[in-house]
Design an enzyme around this catalytic site. Structure first.
Site, PDB file in Angstrom:
ATOM      1  CD1 TRP A   7      -2.380  -1.845   0.379  1.00 13.36           C
ATOM      2  CD2 TRP A   7      -2.861  -1.214   2.138  1.00 13.36           C
ATOM      3  NE1 TRP A   7      -3.094  -2.860   0.667  1.00 13.36           N
ATOM      4  CE2 TRP A   7      -3.830  -2.271   1.967  1.00 13.36           C
ATOM      5  CE3 TRP A   7      -3.226  -0.582   3.333  1.00 13.36           C
ATOM      6  CZ2 TRP A   7      -4.754  -2.857   2.591  1.00 13.36           C
ATOM      7  CZ3 TRP A   7      -4.452  -0.847   3.971  1.00 13.36           C
ATOM      8  CH2 TRP A   7      -5.061  -1.973   3.893  1.00 13.36           C
ATOM      9  CE  LYS A   8       4.799   1.082  -4.371  1.00 10.11           C
ATOM     10  NZ  LYS A   8       5.451   1.593  -5.198  1.00 10.11           N
ATOM     11  CG  HIS A  91      10.039  -1.068  -2.076  1.00 11.18           C
ATOM     12  ND1 HIS A  91       9.931   0.016  -2.970  1.00 11.18           N
ATOM     13  CD2 HIS A  91       9.090  -1.778  -2.790  1.00 11.18           C
ATOM     14  CE1 HIS A  91       9.089   0.147  -3.648  1.00 11.18           C
ATOM     15  NE2 HIS A  91       8.635  -0.854  -3.883  1.00 11.18           N
ATOM     16  CD  GLU A 161       8.595  -4.537  -6.319  1.00  7.27           C
ATOM     17  OE1 GLU A 161       7.493  -4.514  -6.344  1.00  7.27           O
ATOM     18  OE2 GLU A 161       9.172  -3.689  -5.410  1.00  7.27           O
ATOM     19  N   GLY A 167       5.265   1.908 -10.680  1.00 12.66           N
ATOM     20  CA  GLY A 167       4.561   3.028 -10.626  1.00 12.66           C
ATOM     21  C   GLY A 167       4.153   3.638 -11.886  1.00 12.66           C
ATOM     22  CB  SER A 209       3.537  -0.983 -14.165  1.00 11.25           C
ATOM     23  OG  SER A 209       4.105   0.191 -13.654  1.00 11.25           O
TER      24      SER A 209
END
Ligand code: PGA
Length: 247
Positions: A7-8, A91, A161, A167, A209
């Site tokens: 959820w950042k 991350h 990632e 994003g 994404s």
């Protein structure tokens, strides 16, 4: 398949957070996928306390410290008490704020010591013709895995990632054929640290994404074990669509 929702800092109110958790629980009951939610740490305890559902909760990061006079820090131990079973570590958004491979390694050790399952994020900033990105990814894996015992290594979940794909939109994400190559490459690097079958047992997630538009193609062809999903996981309708696409 593992569906981890990062959820950042997108979710900033409790009501919205609760709606997302309720949706995840509904989906977990009716499906076969493992759902892991990584809410902002201020909400984690509230959402995860007394959780007996099939949904698991993850920290988005853990402190490199083990507590004490560390203003603003959230330790791995505190996350366990709050109800987390997983922790995203390394991350790229944390690496951009200063987490080096050495710091990632410390955080990994704390998470493992507290019994959390680390979701270790790796991934190159950009692609280059000379394939330097491969050694970049290799080094991220090596510095994380080398100090650990064989048992600890087997408890890690990897999230590949590529930073260039995070994003954006489904059309700018990695293509399934590119992802197959990376998954094979990562598994090959892992065989250095985990003999035989153990390397194939490590879960590899893809993030960057992932949207309802591309999740099925990515799942079908790429040999990943699941996904780490950011922006598409923070609206109930798109989260539901993501999980349904995989059904
Ligand atoms: P995104 O983020 O799905 O918004 O690209 C993924 C991630 O950073 O974990």
């Amino acid at each position: 398949m593992i569906i981890a929702a990062n959820w950042k800092a997108y979710v900033e109110d409790v009501e919205r957070a609760k709606k997302l958790v309720a949706a995840a629980k509904r989906l977990a009951r009716s499906g076969t996928h493992q759902i892991i939610l990584a809410p902002p740490s201020v909400f984690l305890g509230l959402l995860a306390s007394g959780n007996h559902s099939a949904v698991a909760f993850s920290a988005q990061d853990v402190s490199r410290t083990t507590g004490g006079a560390q203003t603003g820090e959230n330790t791995a131990q505190a996350f366990v008490v709050a109800g987390a079973t997983h922790a995203i570590i390394g991350h790229s958004e944390r690496r951009a704020m200063g987490d080096t491979n050495a710091i990632v390694s410390e955080k990994l050790a704390h998470a493992l010591a507290q019994g959390l399952t680390p979701i270790l994020c790796i991934g190159e900033r950009e692609r280059d013709e000379e394939s330097h990105y491969l050694s970049f990814v290799r080094e991220e894996i090596e510095t994380a895995f080398a100090p650990l015992s064989s048992k600890e290594r087997q408890r890690i979940m990897l999230a590949y990632e590529p930073i260039w794909a995070i994003g954006k939109t489904a059309s700018e994400a990695m293509r399934p054929d590119e992802l197959v190559e990376m998954v094979l490459y990562i598994r090959k690097v892992l065989t250095q640290y985990l003999p035989g079958k153990a390397a194939t047992n490590i879960s590899i997630l893809y993030g960057g994404s992932v949207e309802p538009e591309n999740i099925r193609a990515l799942a079908g062809e790429s040999q990943v074990d699941g996904f780490l999903i950011g922006h598409a996981s923070v609206e109930v309708h798109s989260f539901e669509a993501l999980v349904k696409e995989l059904a």
